[in-house]
Design an enzyme around this catalytic site. Structure first.
Site, PDB file in Angstrom:
ATOM      1  N   MET A  35       0.825  -1.204   0.000  1.00 11.17           N
ATOM      2  CA  MET A  35       0.000   0.000   0.000  1.00 11.17           C
ATOM      3  C   MET A  35       0.860   1.256   0.000  1.00 11.17           C
ATOM      4  SD  MET A  35      -1.550   0.525   3.837  1.00 11.17           S
ATOM      5  CE  MET A  35      -2.658  -0.864   3.671  1.00 11.17           C
ATOM      6  N   LEU A  51      -6.171   6.193  -0.479  1.00 10.64           N
ATOM      7  CA  LEU A  51      -6.509   5.071   0.395  1.00 10.64           C
ATOM      8  C   LEU A  51      -8.019   4.967   0.590  1.00 10.64           C
ATOM      9  CD1 LEU A  51      -4.577   4.097   3.590  1.00 10.64           C
ATOM     10  CD2 LEU A  51      -7.053   4.211   3.650  1.00 10.64           C
ATOM     11  N   ARG A 124       0.288   1.260  -3.855  1.00  9.14           N
ATOM     12  CA  ARG A 124      -1.099   1.505  -4.237  1.00  9.14           C
ATOM     13  C   ARG A 124      -1.516   2.949  -3.994  1.00  9.14           C
ATOM     14  NH1 ARG A 124      -4.994   2.038  -6.336  1.00  9.14           N
ATOM     15  NH2 ARG A 124      -6.928   0.834  -6.395  1.00  9.14           N
ATOM     16  N   TYR A 125      -0.975   3.574  -2.930  1.00 13.05           N
ATOM     17  CA  TYR A 125      -1.487   4.882  -2.531  1.00 13.05           C
ATOM     18  C   TYR A 125      -0.419   5.967  -2.416  1.00 13.05           C
ATOM     19  CZ  TYR A 125      -4.911   1.445  -1.003  1.00 13.05           C
ATOM     20  OH  TYR A 125      -5.766   0.379  -0.954  1.00 13.05           O
ATOM     21  N   HIS A 223      -3.286  -5.976  10.770  1.00 11.53           N
ATOM     22  CA  HIS A 223      -4.241  -4.935  10.358  1.00 11.53           C
ATOM     23  C   HIS A 223      -5.631  -5.552  10.254  1.00 11.53           C
ATOM     24  CE1 HIS A 223      -5.993  -1.499   8.398  1.00 11.53           C
ATOM     25  NE2 HIS A 223      -4.838  -0.845   8.428  1.00 11.53           N
ATOM     26  N   ASP A 300       8.723  -1.739   8.923  1.00  8.34           N
ATOM     27  CA  ASP A 300       8.178  -0.684   9.771  1.00  8.34           C
ATOM     28  C   ASP A 300       7.435   0.338   8.932  1.00  8.34           C
ATOM     29  OD1 ASP A 300       8.823  -1.249  12.478  1.00  8.34           O
ATOM     30  OD2 ASP A 300      10.925  -0.765  12.097  1.00  8.34           O
ATOM     31  N   GLU A 303       1.929   2.087  11.297  1.00  6.85           N
ATOM     32  CA  GLU A 303       1.214   1.182  12.192  1.00  6.85           C
ATOM     33  C   GLU A 303       2.118   0.556  13.253  1.00  6.85           C
ATOM     34  OE1 GLU A 303       0.462   1.323   9.001  1.00  6.85           O
ATOM     35  OE2 GLU A 303      -1.716   1.493   8.842  1.00  6.85           O
ATOM     36  N   GLU A 307       1.481   3.639  15.906  1.00  3.01           N
ATOM     37  CA  GLU A 307       0.336   3.005  16.564  1.00  3.01           C
ATOM     38  C   GLU A 307       0.762   2.033  17.667  1.00  3.01           C
ATOM     39  OE1 GLU A 307      -3.850   0.750  15.355  1.00  3.01           O
ATOM     40  OE2 GLU A 307      -2.408   1.318  13.803  1.00  3.01           O
TER      41      GLU A 307
END
Length: 376
Positions: A35, A51, A124-125, A223, A300, A303, A307
């Site tokens: 992503m 996203l 992807r983003y 996730h 890494d 997240e 997070e």
């Protein structure tokens, strides 16, 4: 196979039978799919918009793009602060490019018949976006390519979305199918992956006193997914659980463990239990020796660094709560990546058997079309 039978297979989500992959000689492009993440703070809005605009990842209904603009605008200030807290951007591009480059060096030795292997990253983003990567591959004269997902466990929301994007863009950029593709669509129990995770967990366990080491709780965090995705038959939860089971078997089931889920977004139902809630509950029950293990990430990124490290571990303020290191550039992991591609190239298959089948309750034409593209 009759046309009627073919139609029935497609209507059930079974596109075709895995066939041998025949590709022209020459350089082999190895395309690492993920992503991605914004490499700088100025890229945060565009990253968030892409996203939330992806209905494969977060389905928001008929006004997806309009809602995506609003959500991205609303969340950009907070997410920008988070990226600022971890150094001003995501390290995922750095790690992805390093992994791809080092893997291809090893591949040239392991699989000389398909060499040289040229590394590419397709996010992807965020940059490098899939479209830009495909254009670069064409400029480099690539005629055969392996789409190699960096999500070890398959989900239509992640790997599926990336493969759908390649399929759609190839029709525009490569209408004559000059690039011959095959797909590594999942690898949840590859021996090298399992051994690397086990090694990193053992390394972290060494930081505890022998008197408590075998009682440290191992929290495998992945996730989460919206339950709407899970309920249509997405294989991700089962494949993550399989990875966890294999890692624990490698560890000899030495410690108590659980699989939990992180990064829920929005008010709809998501797969749980949530990692943050679990950590708080364990601490409240007196379980103060806990290792968080990012089991579905290959490097890494926000997240893990924000997070898990800041929002959960730092805020808990409990010395016994730690995180196992991410896979990143671990030599054992690089060897695993090369071994996965080597085996794939030797098998000469277009994909795994599992990729042929869409989610049982899936009704998306794009999912059928992408399988037709890769399995043609």
């Amino acid at each position: 196979m009759s046309l009627l039978r073919t139609f029935r297979f497609q209507s059930r989500g079974l596109v075709t039978t895995t066939k041998k992959w025949t590709a022209p000689k020459g350089p082999t492009g190895i395309v690492m799919l993920n992503m991605g993440g914004p490499s700088s703070l100025s890229e945060v809005y565009d990253f968030l918009y892409r996203l939330f605009a992806d209905e494969d990842l977060i389905p928001l209904g008929r006004y997806q793009k309009q809602l995506a603009k609003f959500i991205a605008w609303r969340r950009t200030p907070m997410i920008t602060e988070h990226y600022d807290d971890i150094g001003g951007g995501s390290p995922i591009r750095k790690w992805s490019e390093y992994q791809a480059t080092e893997m291809c060096k090893t591949l040239d030795k392991l699989s000389p018949e398909s060499a040289p292997h040229m590394p590419y990253v397709a996010f992807r983003y965020a940059a490098p976006l899939t479209e830009d990567t495909l254009k670069q591959m064409q400029a480099d004269g690539i005629k055969r390519a392996v789409a190699f997902t960096q999500y070890p466990q398959y989900s239509c929301s992640t790997t599926g979305s990336s493969l759908n994007e390649i399929s759609k863009l190839s029709k525009k950029l490569d209408p004559n199918n000059e690039i011959s593709w095959s797909v590594i669509d999942r690898w949840p129990v590859h021996a090298g992956l399992i051994k690397t995770f086990a090694t990193l967990i053992r390394d972290k366990l060494e930081e505890y006193d022998d008197s408590v080491k075998n009682n440290v709780v191992l929290l495998f965090s992945a996730h989460s997914l919206p339950m709407s995705v899970v309920n249509r038959g997405d294989p991700y939860p089962a494949e993550v659980a399989s990875t966890v089971s294999h890692v624990m078997a490698e560890l000899g089931f030495s410690n108590p463990y659980r699989l939990v889920w992180q990064s829920q977004v929005g008010p709809s139902a998501w797969l749980g239990a949530q990692t943050a809630d679990t950590v708080k509950s364990l601490v409240a029950k007196g379980e103060t020796n806990v290792i968080l293990i990012p089991i579905a990430f290959t490097s890494d990124h926000i997240e893990t660094l924000h997070e898990l490290d800041l929002e959960m571990i730092a805020e808990a303020g409990v010395p016994g709560i730690k995180r196992a290191s991410s896979l990143n550039g671990h030599p054992m992991f690089i060897e695993a990546l090369a071994d996965i591609v080597k085996n794939h190239l030797q098998e000469k298959k277009t994909s795994s058997k599992q990729y042929e089948m869409t989610c049982p309750m899936c009704t998306k034409e794009v999912c059928i079309n992408s399988r037709k593209f890769f399995l043609q």
